[in-house]
Structures are given as C-alpha cells and as structure tokens.
Design an enzyme around this catalytic site. Structure first.
Site, PDB file in Angstrom:
ATOM      1  N   ARG A  83      -7.553  -0.387   1.053  1.00  0.00           N
ATOM      2  CA  ARG A  83      -8.065  -1.642   0.505  1.00  0.00           C
ATOM      3  C   ARG A  83      -8.542  -1.464  -0.937  1.00  0.00           C
ATOM      4  O   ARG A  83      -8.511  -2.406  -1.727  1.00  0.00           O
ATOM      5  CB  ARG A  83      -9.163  -2.196   1.425  1.00  0.00           C
ATOM      6  CG  ARG A  83     -10.394  -1.339   1.526  1.00  0.00           C
ATOM      7  CD  ARG A  83     -11.264  -1.706   2.725  1.00  0.00           C
ATOM      8  NE  ARG A  83     -10.724  -1.193   3.980  1.00  0.00           N
ATOM      9  CZ  ARG A  83     -11.298  -1.373   5.162  1.00  0.00           C
ATOM     10  NH1 ARG A  83     -12.425  -2.060   5.255  1.00  0.00           N
ATOM     11  NH2 ARG A  83     -10.768  -0.862   6.244  1.00  0.00           N
ATOM     12  N   ASP A  88      -2.557  10.282   3.578  1.00  0.00           N
ATOM     13  CA  ASP A  88      -3.952   9.887   3.762  1.00  0.00           C
ATOM     14  C   ASP A  88      -4.676  10.900   4.650  1.00  0.00           C
ATOM     15  O   ASP A  88      -4.591  10.847   5.872  1.00  0.00           O
ATOM     16  CB  ASP A  88      -4.009   8.485   4.396  1.00  0.00           C
ATOM     17  CG  ASP A  88      -5.435   7.991   4.601  1.00  0.00           C
ATOM     18  OD1 ASP A  88      -6.368   8.621   4.049  1.00  0.00           O
ATOM     19  OD2 ASP A  88      -5.615   6.962   5.299  1.00  0.00           O
ATOM     20  N   LYS A 108       0.865  -1.183   0.000  1.00  0.00           N
ATOM     21  CA  LYS A 108       0.000   0.000   0.000  1.00  0.00           C
ATOM     22  C   LYS A 108       0.896   1.225   0.000  1.00  0.00           C
ATOM     23  O   LYS A 108       1.744   1.386   0.871  1.00  0.00           O
ATOM     24  CB  LYS A 108      -0.901   0.005   1.241  1.00  0.00           C
ATOM     25  CG  LYS A 108      -1.627   1.333   1.484  1.00  0.00           C
ATOM     26  CD  LYS A 108      -2.586   1.271   2.673  1.00  0.00           C
ATOM     27  CE  LYS A 108      -3.140   2.656   3.022  1.00  0.00           C
ATOM     28  NZ  LYS A 108      -4.060   2.638   4.185  1.00  0.00           N
ATOM     29  N   LYS A 151     -10.183  12.853   8.038  1.00  0.00           N
ATOM     30  CA  LYS A 151      -9.700  12.452   9.357  1.00  0.00           C
ATOM     31  C   LYS A 151      -9.662  13.667  10.289  1.00  0.00           C
ATOM     32  O   LYS A 151      -9.496  14.783   9.826  1.00  0.00           O
ATOM     33  CB  LYS A 151      -8.264  11.931   9.236  1.00  0.00           C
ATOM     34  CG  LYS A 151      -8.127  10.553   8.665  1.00  0.00           C
ATOM     35  CD  LYS A 151      -6.663  10.124   8.666  1.00  0.00           C
ATOM     36  CE  LYS A 151      -6.489   8.752   8.053  1.00  0.00           C
ATOM     37  NZ  LYS A 151      -7.170   7.666   8.783  1.00  0.00           N
ATOM     38  N   ASP A 207     -12.083   7.055   3.661  1.00  0.00           N
ATOM     39  CA  ASP A 207     -10.867   6.856   4.462  1.00  0.00           C
ATOM     40  C   ASP A 207     -10.435   5.383   4.473  1.00  0.00           C
ATOM     41  O   ASP A 207      -9.330   5.069   4.895  1.00  0.00           O
ATOM     42  CB  ASP A 207     -11.118   7.351   5.893  1.00  0.00           C
ATOM     43  CG  ASP A 207      -9.824   7.527   6.670  1.00  0.00           C
ATOM     44  OD1 ASP A 207      -8.744   7.492   6.037  1.00  0.00           O
ATOM     45  OD2 ASP A 207      -9.900   7.711   7.906  1.00  0.00           O
ATOM     46  N   GLU A 260      -9.355   3.743   2.111  1.00  0.00           N
ATOM     47  CA  GLU A 260      -8.856   3.834   0.729  1.00  0.00           C
ATOM     48  C   GLU A 260      -7.789   2.796   0.403  1.00  0.00           C
ATOM     49  O   GLU A 260      -7.625   2.414  -0.742  1.00  0.00           O
ATOM     50  CB  GLU A 260      -8.296   5.248   0.471  1.00  0.00           C
ATOM     51  CG  GLU A 260      -6.839   5.487   0.930  1.00  0.00           C
ATOM     52  CD  GLU A 260      -6.616   5.319   2.432  1.00  0.00           C
ATOM     53  OE1 GLU A 260      -7.586   5.488   3.184  1.00  0.00           O
ATOM     54  OE2 GLU A 260      -5.477   5.011   2.838  1.00  0.00           O
ATOM     55  N   ASP A 285       1.724   6.433   5.448  1.00  0.00           N
ATOM     56  CA  ASP A 285       0.751   5.489   4.902  1.00  0.00           C
ATOM     57  C   ASP A 285       1.246   4.796   3.623  1.00  0.00           C
ATOM     58  O   ASP A 285       0.509   4.055   2.985  1.00  0.00           O
ATOM     59  CB  ASP A 285      -0.586   6.212   4.653  1.00  0.00           C
ATOM     60  CG  ASP A 285      -1.795   5.321   4.894  1.00  0.00           C
ATOM     61  OD1 ASP A 285      -1.644   4.291   5.578  1.00  0.00           O
ATOM     62  OD2 ASP A 285      -2.887   5.646   4.378  1.00  0.00           O
TER      63      ASP A 285
HETATM   64  N1  BES Z   1      -4.221   4.585   6.891  1.00  0.00           N
HETATM   65  C1  BES Z   1      -5.368   4.321   7.673  1.00  0.00           C
HETATM   66  C2  BES Z   1      -5.110   3.335   8.801  1.00  0.00           C
HETATM   67  C3  BES Z   1      -4.257   3.835   9.923  1.00  0.00           C
HETATM   68  C4  BES Z   1      -4.802   4.542  10.952  1.00  0.00           C
HETATM   69  C5  BES Z   1      -2.907   3.553   9.938  1.00  0.00           C
HETATM   70  C6  BES Z   1      -4.010   4.984  11.998  1.00  0.00           C
HETATM   71  C7  BES Z   1      -2.125   3.979  10.971  1.00  0.00           C
HETATM   72  C8  BES Z   1      -2.667   4.702  12.006  1.00  0.00           C
HETATM   73  C9  BES Z   1      -6.486   3.745   6.817  1.00  0.00           C
HETATM   74  O1  BES Z   1      -6.533   4.195   5.509  1.00  0.00           O
HETATM   75  C10 BES Z   1      -7.773   4.134   7.459  1.00  0.00           C
HETATM   76  O2  BES Z   1      -8.030   5.294   7.571  1.00  0.00           O
HETATM   77  N2  BES Z   1      -8.551   3.137   7.896  1.00  0.00           N
HETATM   78  C11 BES Z   1      -9.777   3.380   8.552  1.00  0.00           C
HETATM   79  C12 BES Z   1     -10.759   2.391   8.022  1.00  0.00           C
HETATM   80  C13 BES Z   1     -12.181   2.642   8.465  1.00  0.00           C
HETATM   81  C14 BES Z   1     -12.704   3.909   7.854  1.00  0.00           C
HETATM   82  C15 BES Z   1     -13.001   1.451   8.029  1.00  0.00           C
HETATM   83  C16 BES Z   1      -9.579   3.194  10.053  1.00  0.00           C
HETATM   84  O3  BES Z   1      -8.857   2.276  10.453  1.00  0.00           O
HETATM   85  O4  BES Z   1     -10.103   3.997  10.810  1.00  0.00           O
HETATM   86 ZN    ZN Z   2      -7.602   6.029   5.315  1.00  0.00          ZN
HETATM   87 ZN    ZN Z   3      -4.663   4.808   4.726  1.00  0.00          ZN
END
Ligand code: BES
Ligand code: ZN
Ligand code: ZN
Length: 490
Positions: free
Chosen positions: A342, A261, A256, A268, A338, A340, A279
C-alpha cells in the site's frame, strides 16, 4: 504454440488429436456425432461413464490418425456460454497433452457467435496448456508439451478466424504475465522488471518511462523509496503509455510490483516465504494488459504504472515508526514494514492521477486477509465509484475471473487513523484487513473514479487448479483478461 485456423474437415488433417463437443441432453447432436466418430460415445453414455456435463472429457485412443478422438462435455445446450466453452476446451487440451498428444485440432460448437467461440477455444487451450520450464535442464524429453492448435470450422465469414486471432493475443499476454510471475526474484529485480517493461513497450511501439532511485529522490517519491531502501536492488517507477489516435477516454492501470516481499524489518515467518516472488503479480498483469491493448488496437488510451521495489530487512531498511512523505504530500506512519504494498501504491496511484484518467484500476497482492475471506476463488473488489466497480464486475463476468465486492464506507477510516501522521499503514488487529488496505489506497486516488482489486488469493496456484491454470503451474495472470474485456467494452 503454433495456432491456425482451417475450414478443412477435422478428420483429414494430420493432428494427433481431434476435439469435438457435445451436450448432456441426448439430442440430435449425438446422432450427428455418432455418424462421424462411431458408437463409442453413445455406449459410454449408456454405461454412464460419460454424460456430457461441463468439463467432462471422453477420449478414444485409436490406431490411426488422429490417434485420439476427444469429446468434451458442455453441459446443457441452452446454458452454453463462452466461459463454459473456454473451460471445456482447456480441460480437453490439458488431458490430451498429458496423454501424449502434441498437435490438436478443435471444432467448436455452432451454437454461439462465431467470433466468441473462436476466441473461447483458443484461450482455453493456450491457457490450460501453459508450462513454465525455463529452469529445467534435465528430463526435458519427459515433459509433455502441446505444440500446435488448429481450430476447425466450416462457418463462413471471418468470425471464427477473427476470434482465434484475438484469443491467441489475449492468452499469450496472460502467459507472458505468468512467465514474469514465475521468474524467481533473483532474476527479476525491480531493475530487471523495469527493463522487461521497456523491452515489451518497444516491441509494441509504446512509450515507456522509467524513474530510477535518483530520479525518484529528486521528484519526491519517498514512499516507494522507503520500501526499497533496505535492498541493494533499487526501486523503480515505470510508466507505459498506449495512446491510439482515436482514443476518447484514458484509463490508468496500476500494479503492485514487489519483486520479493520478505516483510522487511517486520520479517515474515519462513514458511512459504518463497511464494513472495509472486508479490509482483499486479505489475505483471498491467504489462499483459498493455500488450493486449496495443496488439488488439483497442480504442482507449491506457496508462500503465508499475511500482517496483524489493522489500528487504537490512541496516538501511525502513523501520516501524518511520514516517514517510509521499509524492502526494500526505504522510504515512509505518506501523508494519510488511504492509509495504500500500505504501508503494500510494506513490504509484498518485502518479497515475497526474495523467488525468477517466478511470483508474489497480491490481495488488495486498493482504493475506483477502485469502481468509475469499480463498483462492475470487479477488476482493473495492472502489470509490459504483460505476467503475460495476464495470469491473461486468468484465469479470465475461472473462470468467471471479471478483467480490467489499465496502469502503467512510467509517472504516477510523481503522487507519494515525496519531502522528496523516494515515497509518495498518488497520486494527484481525479487523477487516483487506478493507483497511483499500481505505488506505483510497487516500491517494484523489477524485478519480477508481477500483482496487486485491489479488493475493488468486494470483498463483499450487494446491489445485484455478481458472485455467493447472496445479503447480504457478502464476495465473489474473486480471489480464478482465481488464482487456473492460477496455474492449469502453
Ligand atoms: N504481500 C503481502 C500479502 C500476501 C500475503 C499476499 C500472503 C499473498 C499471500 C503483503 O505485503 C503483506 O504482507 N500484507 C500484510 C499486511 C499486514 C501487515 C497489515 C498481511 O496481509 O499480513
Ligand atoms: Zn508485505
Ligand atoms: Zn507484499
């Protein structure tokens, strides 16, 4: 850092510091040690200031050369592993660096295989002394830096030296990945990261193919395009190939690479958003792996795939409710922009399957939920094939990077069911978020044996030391050593 090997006595060189090792059982090793460096370690032991436990370091400051004599503890003699030695060497190196040593010599113990000890101490020292100073212009003179490492051993044969050379390649690849991770997103857009991949590929004579926005559109990679659509920094899909003549197996490694992000329209919160420059840690790890494969001449074909995009909110950004058609043909309902990673991986993983790999791995800072589950200690491990998962677990054991398996049972498919598309990019609120993301990825790997590592918790460190990373050094390069170990044993 300058790295060398010598059979000369550790006390004859001109190093600032000499590092020796000992155990916590007061054995003949101690008598031998006393003969060489005097009675101070024994006295420290008697006063219980130093026991010889793992990661303990005794340092003596002297008037002549070497200015520092360090003895690093290894714990119980019978329990010694390369991983423990790596940590002890790293601990000693970081301590001596902080005390002002610029050059150190390390004499590894004789207990383990010669090549393994050479590799372990080299990795430990190089990883623990990593610093990211590219953007510092002031007080540069105050920054304490280790400039050279000499590994000393009188063991005959090529063993230790070969280990030193291997350890050096591996640790430098990890540190290259860490530099990429730490670079702020303004200087590492998808385009710039793709260029960097091409530059690294050229240096190691690897094939590299970059698809830009226009080519992605023509070829139907609409998932990666959707995520990148809100940013002026356009997405890229990068494929790097290492194909040695003697290869019998092909392994694909997918990363990834969200260079920043923001969350997109599902923005966020501001707190700690700056961490989202990390990210792209999965993509950075993939590049580190390819560097190792090429430089260690591993006998496996490796296909590296980087899915690169910047996730931004704007008038052109993709939106919740949008339905995206992936390269595989399957459609995704975007419930939250968010989630994104996946979506980008849907195209990147599918792309990797077209190379018909025998096995596929992916690295992604995918979910906050994996941090809730495993903290900054272990990566979440999931897969569709127990053999692939077991291979990752074994390699992790050897590299010292921790992984912990979570299930991908079919029943979890309910969580990502969509009423309007083939799959939805979100699970249910506060329900196994890491697994939901893993289940989502599983839809795009066809029948290739595959393992997914959610590295959101382990990819960088700020509050405390992690792996061989010191507090505040940012990226950990998690995954580079793990996959290298895996490739070496296939
Ligand atoms: N890049 C983030 C995941 C992340 C969060 C990595 C904090 C490191 C620290 C990812 O893209 C994300 O935002 N995931 C969301 C998914 C949710 C919206 C289903 C998450 O984990 O909140
Ligand atoms: Zn995200
Ligand atoms: Zn992310």
């Amino acid at each position: 850092m300058d790295v060398s090997f010598t059979t000369q006595d550790i006390f004859t060189g001109k190093h600032d510091a000499a590092v020796l090792f000992t155990y916590n059982d007061r054995s003949e090793a101690e008598t031998r040690l006393e003969k060489r460096i005097g009675k101070n370690v024994r006295i420290a032991r008697e006063r219980k200031e130093f026991k010889g436990d793992g990661k303990e370091v005794f340092v003596e400051i002297r008037a002549d050369t070497p200015r520092f004599v360090a003895v690093a503890g290894l714990g119980k003699k019978d329990d010694l592993t390369p991983a423990l030695l790596r940590e002890a060497a790293g601990e000693a190196a970081a301590r001596l660096r902080d005390m002002g040593a610029k050059s150190i010599a390390v004499e590894p113990p004789k207990e383990l295989d010669a090549q393994a000890v050479g590799q372990a101490v080299t990795e430990g020292v190089l990883l623990a002394s990593y610093q990211f100073t590219k953007y510092k212009t002031q007080k540069l003179d105050d920054i304490k830096r280790l400039e050279s490492l000499t590994v000393v051993s009188d063991r005959t044969g090529v063993g230790v030296k070969k280990g030193v050379d291997t350890g050096r390649v591996i640790a430098e690849s990890v540190n290259v990945a860490r530099d990429l991770q730490n670079t702020p997103s303004q200087d590492l857009t998808p385009e710039l990261l793709a260029n960097e991949a091409a530059r690294m590929a050229k240096q190691d004579r690897l094939k590299c193919r970059i698809l830009d926005r226009k080519q992605l559109e023509k070829q139907g990679y609409h998932a990666i395009l959707a995520v990148g659509r809100g940013s002026v920094n356009e997405p890229r899909l990068v494929t790097v190939e290492y194909a040695p003549k003697n290869a019998k197996r092909t392994i694909a490694v997918v990363g990834k690479g969200i260079t920043f992000d923001t969350g997109g329209i599902s923005l966020k919160p501001g707190q700690k958003m700056s961490d989202m420059k990390f990210d792209m840690s999965g993509a950075a790890a993939v590049l580190g792996v390819l560097r190792n494969a090429a430089r260690l001449k591993l006998p496996v074909r490796v296909i590296g795939v980087l899915g690169l995009a910047e996730n931004m909110p704007s008038g052109t950004a993709y939106k919740p409710g949008d339905i995206v058609k992936t390269k595989s043909g399957k459609t995704i309902e975007v419930d939250n922009t968010d989630a994104e990673g996946r979506i980008v991986l849907a195209d990147a993983l599918y792309h990797a399957t077209t190379f018909k790999p025998d096995m596929m791995l992916n690295f992604a800072t995918l979910t906050g939920a994996v941090i809730v589950a495993l903290g900054d200690v272990a990566a979440g491990l999931m897969g569709n094939d127990e053999d692939a998962v077991a291979k990752v677990r074994d390699a992790a054991e050897r590299s010292g990077e921790r992984v912990w398996q979570l299930p991908l049972w079919d029943i979890y498919e309910r969580d990502i069911e969509s009423q309007v598309a083939d799959v939805r990019n979100m699970g249910l609120p506060r329900m196994a978020g890491t697994i939901a993301a893993g289940m989502f990825l599983k839809q795009f790997v066809q029948d290739v044996p595959w393992a997914h590592l959610d590295i959101a918790g382990v990819s960088w460190t700020d509050a405390r030391d992690n792996y061989f990373t010191r507090k505040g050094t940012g990226g950990t390069g998690f995954g580079v050593r793990l996959v290298t170990e895996l490739l070496r044993s296939t």
